[in-house]
Design an enzyme around this catalytic site. Sequence first.
Site, PDB file in Angstrom:
ATOM      1  N   HIS A 152     -27.059   3.047 -43.157  1.00 41.65           N
ATOM      2  CA  HIS A 152     -26.696   2.841 -41.758  1.00 41.65           C
ATOM      3  C   HIS A 152     -25.330   3.457 -41.528  1.00 41.65           C
ATOM      4  O   HIS A 152     -24.479   3.455 -42.423  1.00 41.65           O
ATOM      5  CB  HIS A 152     -26.676   1.356 -41.384  1.00 41.65           C
ATOM      6  CG  HIS A 152     -25.908   0.488 -42.325  1.00 41.65           C
ATOM      7  ND1 HIS A 152     -26.392   0.131 -43.570  1.00 41.65           N
ATOM      8  CD2 HIS A 152     -24.681  -0.087 -42.222  1.00 41.65           C
ATOM      9  CE1 HIS A 152     -25.502  -0.626 -44.184  1.00 41.65           C
ATOM     10  NE2 HIS A 152     -24.445  -0.771 -43.393  1.00 41.65           N
TER      11      HIS A 152
ATOM     12  N   HIS B 106     -22.106   2.991 -38.872  1.00 40.36           N
ATOM     13  CA  HIS B 106     -21.526   2.141 -37.834  1.00 40.36           C
ATOM     14  C   HIS B 106     -20.880   3.064 -36.805  1.00 40.36           C
ATOM     15  O   HIS B 106     -20.068   3.926 -37.176  1.00 40.36           O
ATOM     16  CB  HIS B 106     -20.408   1.258 -38.402  1.00 40.36           C
ATOM     17  CG  HIS B 106     -20.822   0.313 -39.486  1.00 40.36           C
ATOM     18  ND1 HIS B 106     -20.912  -1.056 -39.291  1.00 40.36           N
ATOM     19  CD2 HIS B 106     -21.147   0.520 -40.794  1.00 40.36           C
ATOM     20  CE1 HIS B 106     -21.261  -1.640 -40.436  1.00 40.36           C
ATOM     21  NE2 HIS B 106     -21.406  -0.703 -41.357  1.00 40.36           N
TER      22      HIS B 106
HETATM   23  P1  5GP Z   1     -22.281  -2.770 -44.332  1.00 42.33           P
HETATM   24  O1  5GP Z   1     -21.220  -3.702 -44.842  1.00 42.33           O
HETATM   25  O2  5GP Z   1     -23.520  -2.800 -45.203  1.00 42.33           O
HETATM   26  O3  5GP Z   1     -21.790  -1.393 -44.052  1.00 42.33           O
HETATM   27  O4  5GP Z   1     -22.688  -3.319 -42.910  1.00 42.33           O
HETATM   28  C1  5GP Z   1     -23.768  -4.161 -42.655  1.00 42.33           C
HETATM   29  C2  5GP Z   1     -23.701  -4.566 -41.191  1.00 42.33           C
HETATM   30  O5  5GP Z   1     -24.940  -5.136 -40.846  1.00 42.33           O
HETATM   31  C3  5GP Z   1     -22.610  -5.600 -40.883  1.00 42.33           C
HETATM   32  O6  5GP Z   1     -21.721  -5.062 -39.905  1.00 42.33           O
HETATM   33  C4  5GP Z   1     -23.407  -6.796 -40.361  1.00 42.33           C
HETATM   34  O7  5GP Z   1     -22.758  -7.462 -39.306  1.00 42.33           O
HETATM   35  C5  5GP Z   1     -24.715  -6.170 -39.924  1.00 42.33           C
HETATM   36  N1  5GP Z   1     -25.866  -7.050 -40.004  1.00 42.33           N
HETATM   37  C6  5GP Z   1     -26.215  -7.832 -41.059  1.00 42.33           C
HETATM   38  N2  5GP Z   1     -27.348  -8.490 -40.797  1.00 42.33           N
HETATM   39  C7  5GP Z   1     -27.729  -8.112 -39.545  1.00 42.33           C
HETATM   40  C8  5GP Z   1     -28.853  -8.462 -38.724  1.00 42.33           C
HETATM   41  O8  5GP Z   1     -29.720  -9.256 -39.072  1.00 42.33           O
HETATM   42  N3  5GP Z   1     -28.913  -7.857 -37.495  1.00 42.33           N
HETATM   43  C9  5GP Z   1     -27.967  -6.970 -37.080  1.00 42.33           C
HETATM   44  N4  5GP Z   1     -28.133  -6.448 -35.851  1.00 42.33           N
HETATM   45  N5  5GP Z   1     -26.905  -6.628 -37.826  1.00 42.33           N
HETATM   46  C10 5GP Z   1     -26.794  -7.197 -39.051  1.00 42.33           C
END
Ligand code: 5GP
Length: 127
Positions: free
Chosen positions: A110, A112
Site C-alpha cells: 500500500h 499512503h
Molecule cells: P503500514 O504501517 O503497514 O504502512 O500502514 C497500515 C495502515 O493501514 C495504517 O495507517 C492503518 O491505520 C491502516 N489500517 C489498518 N487496518 C485497517 C482497516 O481495517 N481499514 C482501513 N481503512 N485501514 C486500516
Amino acid sequence: MAKTYDPQNIFAKILRGEIPNKTVLETEHSLAFHDIAPQAPHHVLVIPKGAHVCYDDFALEASEAEIVDFTRAVGEVCRMLGVQPGEGGAGFRLISNAGDHGLQEVPHLHVHILAGRRLGRMLPLPE
Ligand code: 5GP
C-alpha cells in the site's frame, strides 16, 4: 520481508469484501480507500488488487498493466483530493513502508497519500 503472501491480511479481506472500506477510487487493478486512523486531513491508501507484499515485490514482479494502473490510480487520487502542487493544490506526501525496518503493519503493498496540512519532517531525528 519474505515474499510469501498471507491471504488473511486485512487488505486482502477488504479486497474480498469481507471487511468494509470507504472507497475513494476503484480501477481494474487497484483500490484506493480512506485510512481507518488518518494521520492528516487527507489520508488515503492505494493498493493493488494483486497479491503483492511490498513495493519492491510489486515493482519487480507485477505486470506492466498492473504497474501502470496502480501508478495512474495514485495520480488520480491526488487529482480527486485537489492536492496536486502544479494544479493549485498544496502538495502531499507519498509513503510506502516495507518490512521490519520500514514498520510495515499490513503485509499487502500500500502507499499512503497524506495531505491537507504541513506534514513536518520526513523522518524523526535519530534518538
Ligand atoms: P503500514 O504501517 O503497514 O504502512 O500502514 C497500515 C495502515 O493501514 C495504517 O495507517 C492503518 O491505520 C491502516 N489500517 C489498518 N487496518 C485497517 C482497516 O481495517 N481499514 C482501513 N481503512 N485501514 C486500516
